[in-house]
Design an enzyme around this catalytic site. Structure first.
Site, short mmCIF file in Angstrom:
data_model
loop_
_atom_site.label_atom_id
_atom_site.label_comp_id
_atom_site.label_asym_id
_atom_site.label_seq_id
_atom_site.Cartn_x
_atom_site.Cartn_y
_atom_site.Cartn_z
CB CYS A 140 114.57 -26.19 20.12
SG CYS A 140 114.29 -24.66 21.45
CB CYS A 143 110.69 -24.96 22.00
SG CYS A 143 111.80 -23.95 21.60
CG ASP A 144 109.75 -28.69 21.04
OD1 ASP A 144 108.78 -28.13 21.64
OD2 ASP A 144 109.92 -28.91 20.66
#
Length: 420
Positions: A140, A143-144
Site C-alpha cells: 500500500c 499507507c507506507d
C-alpha cells in the site's frame, strides 16, 4: 464419535475482526444488539502489520496499525461486543436464521456482517516471507509512502495500480525502480499513466525482469532480479519493495450463497447490503474503489447501523405488520406525497369503524423503505391486506367503499376482491 456442538444465539455476528468488522461490532454493541465478532487470526487484520498509519484522521503524529487495532477492539468491547478467535468452517446465510459454524459451536444470528477482508497476492519467491509488511515488503503506497522519504524503492508490477502507485511514490522516494516482466516500452497500464511514468525522472525501469529472491538481515536490503531474456541475476539494493500484482478477497466461504464478482469481491449497495436479506459486507472484502483503514471504518459504521435497522424492522414486520391475531390492513404511504397524506384521515376513520375486528398498520416509506419492500408495496400510496400472518391482497386504488368491502370479506374469512 462425532462432536456434539454447542448452539449459541446472537442478534449480530460479524465475521472478521479488521477495522471494518470492529467498527461494525462497535455500532452493533452500542445499539444494544447481542454482538459477536469471529476472527481466525490477529484482531485488526492486515492493518496490524503496518508500522505507521499516518493518514487515519485523529492521529497527526501517526500510529502503528497494532495500536490502532487495539483501540478499536477496546471500544467494541466497551459496548458489549464479544470475541471468538476461531476459524469459521461453514455458513448458511440464506434463511431467516443465519448459521455460522465453527469447530465446536454453531452460532445463530438474525443478521450477519461479512468483513473477512483479504490479502495481497504474493510472489512466492525465496526470502519473501522474512520481509513481509513492516520488514521491507509493502502492498500500500498510500499507507507506507511517507516512510520512504529520500529512499530507494522498487515496484513489482506494470498494471494501472503499479504505475499509478509508483508515480505517487516519486513524491517521497529518491528513486522508484519498476520491475517489468515485458520487453522495453511495454506495460499493462493505461497509455496516459505509462506516458507520465516514462517522463518521470525519478522512475527507472528494469525491463524483462522477474523477482528471483530477496536478501537482507533484519530488514530487506536487496531484490535479486532475473533477466528473462538471458537468465542473468541482478542484485538491486533497495530500502523497500511494493507489490501491485493483485489482491485476493477472503470470500471462498460464501461462494454459492452471496453474490461475488468475477474477482471474488462482494458487490453491495450504498447500505452495504448484499443479495441476501440480513447479510451485509464491509471493508476490503467489498467491491470498492479504495481499500484503506478509513474507508473500512466507514463501511463498518454503515453496515452496523443497517444491521441494527434490519433487525428492528424484522421484529416490526413479523410481530406487528404480519400479526396473526386479527385481519390486517397496512397503509404504505409517503409523508412528502400529498395524496398519501390526504388519505390518512380516511384510513383512521376506517380503522375506528373496524376497531377490534381489523388491525391497522402504517408504513412510512421515508423511514421504513425496507418494510415497504418486504411487503411488495414500494409504490405509494398502497394498501396491503393480511390474514393469518400472510399478505392476501394489495391495491393502489384508494376507494373507501372498496376498502370496506375487502375488510368485510377478511372479517368473514373470505378472499377480498380487489381487482385494479
Amino acid at each position: 464419535m462425532p462432536i456434539t456442538k454447542d448452539h449459541q444465539y446472537y442478534d449480530l455476528v460479524v465475521i472478521g475482526g479488521g477495522p471494518a468488522g470492529l467498527t461494525a461490532a462497535l455500532y452493533g454493541g452500542r445499539a444494544r444488539l447481542k454482538t459477536l465478532v469471529i476472527e481466525k487470526g490477529l484482531i485488526g487484520g492486515l492493518a496490524t502489520y503496518t508500522n505507521e498509519i499516518a493518514n487515519y484522521p485523529g492521529f497527526p503524529e501517526g500510529i502503528t496499525g497494532l495500536e490502532l487495532a487495539r483501540k478499536f477492539e477496546k471500544q467494541a468491547r466497551h459496548f458489549g461486543a464479544e470475541f471468538k478467535n476461531t476459524p469459521v468452517k461453514r455458513v448458511d446465510l440464506g434463511g431467516r436464521d443465519k448459521i455460522i459454524e465453527t469447530f465446536r459451536t454453531v452460532y445463530h444470528a438474525k443478521a450477519v456482517i461479512i468483513a473477512t477482508g483479504g490479502k495481497p497476492r504474493l510472489l512466492g519467491a525465496p526470502g519473501e516471507e522474512a520481509f513481509l509488511y513492516d520488514k521491507g515488503i509493502s502492498f500500500c503506497a498510500t499507507c507506507d509512502a511517507a516512510s520512504c522519504k529520500d529512499k530507494v524503492v522498487m515496484v513489482i508490477g506494470s498494471g494501472d495500480a503499479a504505475v499509478e502507485e509508483g508515480l505517487f511514490l516519486t513524491k517521497f522516494a529518491s528513486k522508484v525502480i519498476m520491475s517489468v516482466i515485458h520487453e522495453e516500452g511495454h506495460m499493462d497500464a493505461n497509455a496516459a499513466a505509462q506516458a507520465d511514468a516514462m517522463r518521470e525522472p525519478k522512475m527507472e525501469f528494469r525491463w524483462n525482469t522477474v523477482v528471483d529472491h530477496f536478501e537482507g538481515g533484519e530488514r530487506l536490503e536487496a531484490v535479486i532480479l532475473k533477466d528473462t531474456s538471458n537468465g542473468e541475476l541482478v542484485p538491486v539494493p533497495v530500502d523497500r519493495c511494493f507489490y501491485f500484482i493483485g489482491y485476493l478477497p477472503a470470500t471462498e466461504l460464501f461462494q454459492g450463497q452471496v453474490t461475488l464478482t468475477e474477482r471474488g469481491y462482494i458487490p453491495t449497495n450504498t447500505r452495504m447490503q448484499t443479495n441476501l436479506d440480513g447479510v451485509f459486507a464491509a471493508g476490503d472484502v467489498r467491491q470498492t474503489c479504495l481499500r484503506q483503514v478509513a474507508t473500512a471504518v466507514g463501511d463498518g459504521a454503515i453496515a452496523g447501523f443497517e444491521a441494527e435497522r434490519y433487525i428492528a424492522e424484522l421484529d416490526v414486520f413479523e410481530n406487528q405488520l404480519l400479526q396473526c391475531e386479527l385481519p390486517g390492513m397496512i397503509y404504505v404511504y409517503s409523508p412528502i406525497d400529498e395524496r398519501s397524506r390526504d388519505f390518512l384521515p380516511t384510513i383512521r376513520e376506517i380503522e375506528r369503524h373496524y376497531a377490534g375486528r381489523v388491525r391497522l398498520g402504517l408504513v412510512d416509506t421515508y423511514k421504513g423503505e425496507c418494510l415497504a419492500a418486504r411487503l411488495g408495496a414500494v409504490d405509494t400510496p398502497s394498501l396491503v391486506f393480511t390474514q393469518d400472518g400472510k399478505v392476501v391482497a394489495k391495491t393502489r386504488v384508494l376507494d373507501p367503499d372498496r376498502i370496506e368491502r375487502a375488510l368485510d370479506a377478511l372479517v368473514d374469512h373470505r378472499e377480498p376482491e380487489l381487482a385494479e
